[in-house]
Write a protein that holds these residues in place. Structure first.
Motif, mmCIF file in Angstrom:
data_model
loop_
_atom_site.group_PDB
_atom_site.id
_atom_site.type_symbol
_atom_site.label_atom_id
_atom_site.label_comp_id
_atom_site.label_asym_id
_atom_site.label_seq_id
_atom_site.Cartn_x
_atom_site.Cartn_y
_atom_site.Cartn_z
ATOM 1 N N UNK A 79 0.834 -1.201 0.000
ATOM 2 C CA UNK A 79 0.000 0.000 0.000
ATOM 3 C C UNK A 79 0.870 1.253 0.000
ATOM 4 N N UNK A 80 0.476 2.229 -0.806
ATOM 5 C CA UNK A 80 1.176 3.498 -0.852
ATOM 6 C C UNK A 80 2.541 3.432 -1.520
ATOM 7 N N UNK A 81 2.830 2.337 -2.192
ATOM 8 C CA UNK A 81 4.138 2.185 -2.849
ATOM 9 C C UNK A 81 3.957 2.036 -4.356
ATOM 10 N N UNK A 82 5.090 2.103 -5.051
ATOM 11 C CA UNK A 82 5.071 1.846 -6.492
ATOM 12 C C UNK A 82 5.619 0.451 -6.751
ATOM 13 N N UNK A 83 4.811 -0.374 -7.393
ATOM 14 C CA UNK A 83 5.247 -1.712 -7.775
ATOM 15 C C UNK A 83 5.421 -1.738 -9.281
ATOM 16 N N UNK A 84 6.560 -2.230 -9.751
ATOM 17 C CA UNK A 84 6.679 -2.417 -11.201
ATOM 18 C C UNK A 84 6.725 -3.907 -11.492
ATOM 19 N N UNK A 85 6.088 -4.289 -12.576
ATOM 20 C CA UNK A 85 6.002 -5.688 -12.968
ATOM 21 C C UNK A 85 6.769 -5.851 -14.272
ATOM 22 N N UNK A 86 7.742 -6.773 -14.273
ATOM 23 C CA UNK A 86 8.519 -7.005 -15.486
ATOM 24 C C UNK A 86 8.407 -8.479 -15.864
ATOM 25 N N UNK A 87 8.754 -8.768 -17.097
ATOM 26 C CA UNK A 87 8.703 -10.148 -17.569
ATOM 27 C C UNK A 87 8.826 -10.162 -19.074
ATOM 28 N N UNK A 88 9.123 -11.336 -19.621
ATOM 29 C CA UNK A 88 9.287 -11.444 -21.065
ATOM 30 C C UNK A 88 7.938 -11.268 -21.754
ATOM 31 N N UNK A 89 7.958 -11.120 -23.082
ATOM 32 C CA UNK A 89 6.712 -11.028 -23.836
ATOM 33 C C UNK A 89 5.861 -12.258 -23.569
ATOM 34 N N UNK A 90 4.560 -12.061 -23.480
ATOM 35 C CA UNK A 90 3.622 -13.176 -23.330
ATOM 36 C C UNK A 90 3.826 -13.993 -22.056
ATOM 37 N N UNK A 91 4.399 -13.387 -21.024
ATOM 38 C CA UNK A 91 4.578 -14.124 -19.773
ATOM 39 C C UNK A 91 3.330 -14.014 -18.909
ATOM 40 N N UNK A 92 2.393 -13.160 -19.299
ATOM 41 C CA UNK A 92 1.152 -13.037 -18.543
ATOM 42 C C UNK A 92 1.074 -11.785 -17.691
ATOM 43 N N UNK A 93 1.988 -10.834 -17.865
ATOM 44 C CA UNK A 93 1.960 -9.668 -16.976
ATOM 45 C C UNK A 93 0.782 -8.742 -17.264
ATOM 46 N N UNK A 94 0.470 -8.560 -18.548
ATOM 47 C CA UNK A 94 -0.705 -7.732 -18.871
ATOM 48 C C UNK A 94 -1.994 -8.420 -18.447
ATOM 49 N N UNK A 95 -2.037 -9.730 -18.641
ATOM 50 C CA UNK A 95 -3.210 -10.499 -18.208
ATOM 51 C C UNK A 95 -3.395 -10.382 -16.702
ATOM 52 N N UNK A 96 -2.273 -10.450 -15.979
ATOM 53 C CA UNK A 96 -2.344 -10.305 -14.526
ATOM 54 C C UNK A 96 -2.951 -8.949 -14.157
ATOM 55 N N UNK A 97 -2.492 -7.894 -14.850
ATOM 56 C CA UNK A 97 -2.984 -6.557 -14.552
ATOM 57 C C UNK A 97 -4.490 -6.449 -14.836
ATOM 58 N N UNK A 127 7.705 -11.645 -13.462
ATOM 59 C CA UNK A 127 6.745 -12.692 -13.794
ATOM 60 C C UNK A 127 7.337 -13.586 -14.872
ATOM 61 N N UNK A 128 7.194 -14.890 -14.668
ATOM 62 C CA UNK A 128 7.687 -15.832 -15.673
ATOM 63 C C UNK A 128 6.645 -16.936 -15.835
ATOM 64 N N UNK A 129 6.228 -17.158 -17.052
ATOM 65 C CA UNK A 129 5.249 -18.198 -17.371
ATOM 66 C C UNK A 129 4.040 -18.183 -16.432
ATOM 67 N N UNK A 130 3.520 -17.001 -16.226
ATOM 68 C CA UNK A 130 2.268 -16.877 -15.490
ATOM 69 C C UNK A 130 2.368 -16.998 -13.987
ATOM 70 N N UNK A 131 3.570 -17.022 -13.451
ATOM 71 C CA UNK A 131 3.694 -17.011 -11.989
ATOM 72 C C UNK A 131 4.749 -15.989 -11.581
ATOM 73 N N UNK A 132 4.741 -15.647 -10.299
ATOM 74 C CA UNK A 132 5.758 -14.722 -9.807
ATOM 75 C C UNK A 132 7.063 -15.496 -9.649
ATOM 76 N N UNK A 133 8.063 -15.094 -10.405
ATOM 77 C CA UNK A 133 9.349 -15.770 -10.311
ATOM 78 C C UNK A 133 10.140 -15.211 -9.134
ATOM 79 N N UNK A 134 10.106 -13.909 -8.964
ATOM 80 C CA UNK A 134 10.802 -13.285 -7.846
ATOM 81 C C UNK A 134 10.161 -11.959 -7.554
ATOM 82 N N UNK A 135 10.154 -11.522 -6.318
ATOM 83 C CA UNK A 135 9.701 -10.171 -6.003
ATOM 84 C C UNK A 135 10.471 -9.643 -4.808
ATOM 85 N N UNK A 136 10.503 -8.315 -4.690
ATOM 86 C CA UNK A 136 11.247 -7.681 -3.615
ATOM 87 C C UNK A 136 11.783 -6.356 -4.086
#
Lengths: 346, 287
Positions: B29-47, B214-223
């Motif tokens: 909450x109150x922070x900026x999260x950026x989501x990265x990943x290769x093309x078609x990894x599902x990041x836009x779908x997640x959003x 994001x990798x292949x539709x799951x969170x590969x790493x976050x932090x």
């Protein structure tokens, strides 16, 4: 609120400027419609004075005029106005919703469905009057449901609706063509008269057939018009702003198809009115606010003016659909060229 | 503002095709999260899923603990905004009219337009620096100006959470930085929780309080950017052999892709962030 006075005054000024222009043009269109309507009652053979027309309208008996104006010209003009408004509303709803000027009911097969059913009723069942009209309404709605079912799974519904609709229209046209070949001489004449879209047989019954649905459906459309204008921002953004996309789209299709089908049932297909009214209205008003009321007015004006032209401008009397068809075809080409250039929506 | 947006074992797809599977994520909450990943990894779908535009096959999206699909959509729209990737403005619409559409979730069907609404719109135009363009037609603006106008629309919506799908696409580097600075201003001045998909890893690292790979539709790493942008993770997520150095201007990690050409002796590049994996940098060839 932290914005300073001048900033919010700027916003207000821009907003009002658009609204004022739209109101002026709507008022202009309404005045033109009233004038043309009055003209259509007075003009013809014989020509009556405005005083005579007024007396007929207020219920006084004027020899000759009471019949010709009251029983012949008045239902014809009222039918022209109401049917034109229905076509205009139906067209602009589809065009706005699908963000494409080609998406009008007379291009994506809905009118064609009504045509085929009406011809079936005339040629095969030997029916006339109300049966033909109701057949047209049912078939128009059924065609729309079929197109919607075939096109609406998955993404890019808009483009698919148009393509599926054009395909269905072609199939239905072949049904119509077959029925015309199959028809005997007497039915063929009635069928052709229906297909040309005509106000010649206007009666108060015919007026009621379209006026009652209009009174119910037009306000429903106005209620939906804010959601419709949000759909122009694209589905994702509209959904993000809280528009329930699928229910809204279904309601809009239902109401617009209802308007188009009842109008077609009452007058036959008056070609290209649904298709032309929206783009002309948007041209005049700009994209400020809802295009609904101006499109209804333009549709009514188009049908009324085309009918007057068809009756009196040429040596022979032409049905109104022939005139709108002649106007609409070049307009279609113009829109195609323009859409291609701007790649844009309505 | 402490609105939280969370996904619980979220599975999303189109038809039979699953794009995002069993993904659990919480936006700080109150922070900026950026989501990265290769093309078609599902990041836009997640959003889109987080913005309730897709109905989950399994799992839930929770806005402050409430299932987003069980809430009235207009009510959600008062708290959660979405700016899709490259939206299209209706032809002929002015900046003011477009931004005013952002007020929709706050308005009743026949409500009159109030002075307070004008002020909110003026605020949004001012914050995004497009007040001068208030009466211009949106089609005629440059890409950077247009993107500001879309952000102004999202501001006028006055939501506590804002999701953006690649807000910097089609912008030159100057305008990319401008847009991201603007979003940071917004986050800092209004406390808006922001989550955005970004393509540029270095900008994602720079502007993220929290970074999700994001990798292949799951969170590969976050932090933090430092935790996520390691050579190992970059190799796993993008199939890219890269070196990570410290950005001298921000102290954030910076990704230098190696590629097959032009790279000199790597001894000159001081690695700061190789991660603790012995096979870092050794990657199967990218397709």
């Amino acid at each position: 609120m932290s914005a300073n006075r001048t900033a919010s005054e700027t916003v207000r000024a821009v907003r009002l400027r658009g609204a004022r222009r739209a109101r002026l043009i709507v008022a202009g269109l309404a005045i033109a419609l009233v004038a043309l309507f009055a003209g259509s009652l007075a003009f013809g053979d014989p020509v009556y004075s405005p005083a005579d027309v007024w007396r007929v309208l207020t219920g006084q008996f004027v020899p000759g005029a009471s019949f010709i104006v009251g029983e012949l010209r008045l239902p014809r003009s009222v039918l022209a106005v109401v049917a034109g408004a229905c076509f205009g509303l139906a067209g602009v709803t589809f065009q706005t919703m699908l963000r494409n000027p080609l998406a009008s009911p007379d291009i994506i097969g809905i009118t064609n469905g009504a045509n085929a059913a009406a011809l079936f009723a005339i040629v095969v069942l030997g029916a006339s009057g109300l049966v033909v009209s109701l057949g047209a309404v049912v078939a128009g709605v059924a065609t729309a449901a079929l197109i919607y079912a075939l096109a609406s799974s998955g993404a890019a519904v808009g483009a698919r609706l148009i393509l599926v609709g054009i395909g269905i229209a072609a199939m239905l046209n072949s049904v119509t063509a077959y029925l015309l070949v199959y028809a005997n001489e007497f039915d063929l004449q009635r069928a052709m008269r229906w297909l040309n879209g005509s106000l010649n047989l206007a009666t108060w019954d015919g007026v009621a057939l379209v006026a009652v649905p209009f009174v119910v459906l037009a306000p429903a459309l106005l209620l939906l018009s804010r959601r419709l204008s949000l759909l122009r921002l694209g589905e994702d953004l509209a959904a993000g702003l809280g528009v329930p996309i699928e229910p809204t789209r279904r309601l809009l299709v239902l109401v617009a198809v209802g308007l188009a089908a009842f109008a077609t049932a009452a007058t036959g297909p008056i070609l290209f009115v649904a298709f032309m009214a929206g783009p002309i209205a948007t041209r005049l008003v700009g994209h400020r606010g809802s295009p609904m009321v101006p499109s209804a007015l333009v549709g009514a004006l188009l049908v009324l003016a085309a009918d007057l032209l068809g009756q009196y401008a040429f040596g022979t009397r032409y049905p109104v659909g022939v005139v709108t068809g002649a106007l609409g075809a070049p307009f279609l080409i113009y829109l195609l060229i323009r859409t291609q250039r701007t790649g844009g929506s309505l | 503002m402490t609105t939280t947006l969370t996904t619980e074992a979220l599975t999303l797809g189109y038809g039979d095709r699953t794009i995002v599977s069993d993904l659990s994520l919480s936006l700080p909450a109150g922070k900026i999260t950026t989501i990265v990943g290769a093309n078609a990894c599902g990041k836009s779908t997640l959003l889109r899923g987080m913005a309730r535009l897709l109905t989950p096959a399994h799992g839930r999206v929770l806005l402050d603990g409430h299932d987003i699909h069980s809430m009235p959509t207009k009510q959600v729209a008062r708290r959660l905004g979405l700016l899709p990737q490259s939206p299209i403005a209706p032809e002929g619409i002015t900046v003011t009219e477009l931004v005013a559409q952002g007020r929709h979730p706050h308005r009743r069907t026949f409500a009159r337009w109030t002075a307070a609404e004008d002020e909110i719109i003026a605020d949004a135009l001012e914050a995004t620096g497009v007040l001068d363009l208030a009466d211009r037609v949106v089609d005629e603006l440059s890409g950077g100006q247009r993107q500001r106008v879309w952000i102004a629309l999202a501001l006028a919506q006055q939501t506590e959470v804002l999701l953006l799908d690649e807000p910097t696409t089609f912008l030159d580097v100057c305008h990319q930085v401008e847009v991201l600075d603007l979003l940071t201003d917004l986050n800092r001045s209004r406390g808006t929780t922001i989550a955005m998909v970004l393509h540029d890893l270095n900008l994602a690292a720079r502007y993220a309080d929290h970074l999700v790979a994001v990798r292949e539709g799951t969170v590969h790493a976050q932090g933090t950017a430092e935790e996520v942008l390691t050579e190992h993770h970059v190799a796993a997520v993008f199939g890219l052999d890269a070196r990570i150095i410290e950005d001298p201007t921000t102290g954030r990690p910076m990704v230098l892709p190696l590629g097959r050409h032009h790279v000199r002796g790597l001894r000159d590049v001081s690695p700061v962030n190789r991660g603790n994996h012995h096979d870092a940098g050794k990657v199967s060839p990218a397709s």
